[in-house]
Design a protein around this motif. Sequence first.
Motif, PDB file in Angstrom:
ATOM      1  N   PHE A  11     -58.365  29.804 -14.239  1.00 28.39           N
ATOM      2  CA  PHE A  11     -58.044  30.078 -12.828  1.00 28.39           C
ATOM      3  C   PHE A  11     -57.182  28.965 -12.237  1.00 28.39           C
ATOM      4  O   PHE A  11     -56.238  29.230 -11.494  1.00 28.39           O
ATOM      5  CB  PHE A  11     -59.314  30.243 -12.002  1.00 28.39           C
ATOM      6  N   LEU A  12     -57.500  27.726 -12.556  1.00 29.49           N
ATOM      7  CA  LEU A  12     -56.704  26.607 -12.055  1.00 29.49           C
ATOM      8  C   LEU A  12     -55.273  26.680 -12.569  1.00 29.49           C
ATOM      9  O   LEU A  12     -54.317  26.513 -11.808  1.00 29.49           O
ATOM     10  CB  LEU A  12     -57.346  25.276 -12.458  1.00 29.49           C
ATOM     11  N   LEU A  13     -55.112  26.948 -13.849  1.00 24.15           N
ATOM     12  CA  LEU A  13     -53.768  27.042 -14.416  1.00 24.15           C
ATOM     13  C   LEU A  13     -53.000  28.241 -13.875  1.00 24.15           C
ATOM     14  O   LEU A  13     -51.780  28.161 -13.683  1.00 24.15           O
ATOM     15  CB  LEU A  13     -53.835  27.093 -15.939  1.00 24.15           C
ATOM     16  N   LEU A  14     -53.687  29.360 -13.633  1.00 26.75           N
ATOM     17  CA  LEU A  14     -53.018  30.505 -13.030  1.00 26.75           C
ATOM     18  C   LEU A  14     -52.521  30.188 -11.628  1.00 26.75           C
ATOM     19  O   LEU A  14     -51.449  30.635 -11.219  1.00 26.75           O
ATOM     20  CB  LEU A  14     -53.953  31.718 -12.989  1.00 26.75           C
ATOM     21  N   GLY A  15     -53.294  29.406 -10.887  1.00 33.59           N
ATOM     22  CA  GLY A  15     -52.873  29.010  -9.550  1.00 33.59           C
ATOM     23  C   GLY A  15     -51.659  28.101  -9.563  1.00 33.59           C
ATOM     24  O   GLY A  15     -50.958  27.982  -8.565  1.00 33.59           O
ATOM     25  N   CYS A  16     -51.402  27.470 -10.696  1.00 31.42           N
ATOM     26  CA  CYS A  16     -50.250  26.579 -10.803  1.00 31.42           C
ATOM     27  C   CYS A  16     -49.056  27.242 -11.490  1.00 31.42           C
ATOM     28  O   CYS A  16     -47.920  27.054 -11.086  1.00 31.42           O
ATOM     29  CB  CYS A  16     -50.625  25.329 -11.596  1.00 31.42           C
ATOM     30  N   ALA A  17     -49.302  27.999 -12.540  1.00 33.37           N
ATOM     31  CA  ALA A  17     -48.230  28.397 -13.439  1.00 33.37           C
ATOM     32  C   ALA A  17     -47.691  29.802 -13.241  1.00 33.37           C
ATOM     33  O   ALA A  17     -46.689  30.144 -13.862  1.00 33.37           O
ATOM     34  CB  ALA A  17     -48.702  28.253 -14.887  1.00 33.37           C
ATOM     35  N   LEU A  18     -48.323  30.622 -12.427  1.00 31.28           N
ATOM     36  CA  LEU A  18     -47.762  31.952 -12.211  1.00 31.28           C
ATOM     37  C   LEU A  18     -46.387  31.835 -11.567  1.00 31.28           C
ATOM     38  O   LEU A  18     -46.114  30.926 -10.789  1.00 31.28           O
ATOM     39  CB  LEU A  18     -48.684  32.798 -11.335  1.00 31.28           C
ATOM     40  N   GLY A  38     -61.382  28.652  -9.292  1.00 32.01           N
ATOM     41  CA  GLY A  38     -61.561  27.740 -10.416  1.00 32.01           C
ATOM     42  C   GLY A  38     -62.510  26.600 -10.075  1.00 32.01           C
ATOM     43  O   GLY A  38     -63.324  26.193 -10.908  1.00 32.01           O
ATOM     44  N   ASN A  39     -62.425  26.085  -8.852  1.00 30.63           N
ATOM     45  CA  ASN A  39     -63.344  25.024  -8.416  1.00 30.63           C
ATOM     46  C   ASN A  39     -64.792  25.493  -8.461  1.00 30.63           C
ATOM     47  O   ASN A  39     -65.669  24.764  -8.939  1.00 30.63           O
ATOM     48  CB  ASN A  39     -63.007  24.582  -6.991  1.00 30.63           C
ATOM     49  N   ILE A  40     -65.032  26.684  -7.950  1.00 31.82           N
ATOM     50  CA  ILE A  40     -66.403  27.202  -7.940  1.00 31.82           C
ATOM     51  C   ILE A  40     -66.943  27.307  -9.357  1.00 31.82           C
ATOM     52  O   ILE A  40     -68.048  26.863  -9.661  1.00 31.82           O
ATOM     53  CB  ILE A  40     -66.455  28.562  -7.220  1.00 31.82           C
ATOM     54  N   VAL A  41     -66.137  27.870 -10.257  1.00 35.84           N
ATOM     55  CA  VAL A  41     -66.592  28.065 -11.637  1.00 35.84           C
ATOM     56  C   VAL A  41     -66.801  26.723 -12.336  1.00 35.84           C
ATOM     57  O   VAL A  41     -67.818  26.512 -13.011  1.00 35.84           O
ATOM     58  CB  VAL A  41     -65.597  28.957 -12.408  1.00 35.84           C
ATOM     59  N   ILE A  42     -65.886  25.787 -12.173  1.00 34.08           N
ATOM     60  CA  ILE A  42     -65.991  24.494 -12.851  1.00 34.08           C
ATOM     61  C   ILE A  42     -67.184  23.692 -12.325  1.00 34.08           C
ATOM     62  O   ILE A  42     -67.944  23.106 -13.111  1.00 34.08           O
ATOM     63  CB  ILE A  42     -64.688  23.682 -12.707  1.00 34.08           C
ATOM     64  N   SER A  62     -67.507  29.229 -19.678  1.00 37.35           N
ATOM     65  CA  SER A  62     -67.312  29.209 -18.229  1.00 37.35           C
ATOM     66  C   SER A  62     -66.351  28.098 -17.809  1.00 37.35           C
ATOM     67  O   SER A  62     -65.577  28.272 -16.867  1.00 37.35           O
ATOM     68  CB  SER A  62     -68.644  29.091 -17.503  1.00 37.35           C
ATOM     69  N   GLY A  63     -66.369  26.974 -18.513  1.00 35.65           N
ATOM     70  CA  GLY A  63     -65.385  25.927 -18.226  1.00 35.65           C
ATOM     71  C   GLY A  63     -63.965  26.381 -18.530  1.00 35.65           C
ATOM     72  O   GLY A  63     -63.028  26.080 -17.782  1.00 35.65           O
TER      73      GLY A  63
END
Length: 132
Positions: free
Chosen positions: A20-27, A106-110, A13-14
Amino acid sequence: MSGIKALVGLSFSGAVGLTFLLLGCALQQYGVYWPMFVLFFYILSPVPGIIAVRLSESHGDSSSNSFKELAYFFTTGIVVSAFGLPIVLARNSTIAWGACGLVMTGNIVIFLTIFGFFAVFGSGDELSWDEF
């Protein structure tokens, strides 16, 4: 054996949350790495709780533990800041709203992963971190 399963599940899950965090940055349509500053909040969020547990153990138990209540207050501020940073960046047009949504997911999951880690390994009853 259940401790290993819990640790593997929390690791998965981490990894999903960081993806998700990286997708929000790197797409390609987003391409801005400002949301990566949320990683500081991930690192800082368990610190007040850990300090409060250590201080409450050294000062004995009381009916109202002010150390833990203060730790909850600081942890809440850190978590709210982690959710607020992407919103502020999106309102400033620094990042796109789609990137904000991915970072929020990503915040919710982390944060659920961090909470799950302390719920599973922080109790000290039958399953603790000392087993590994």
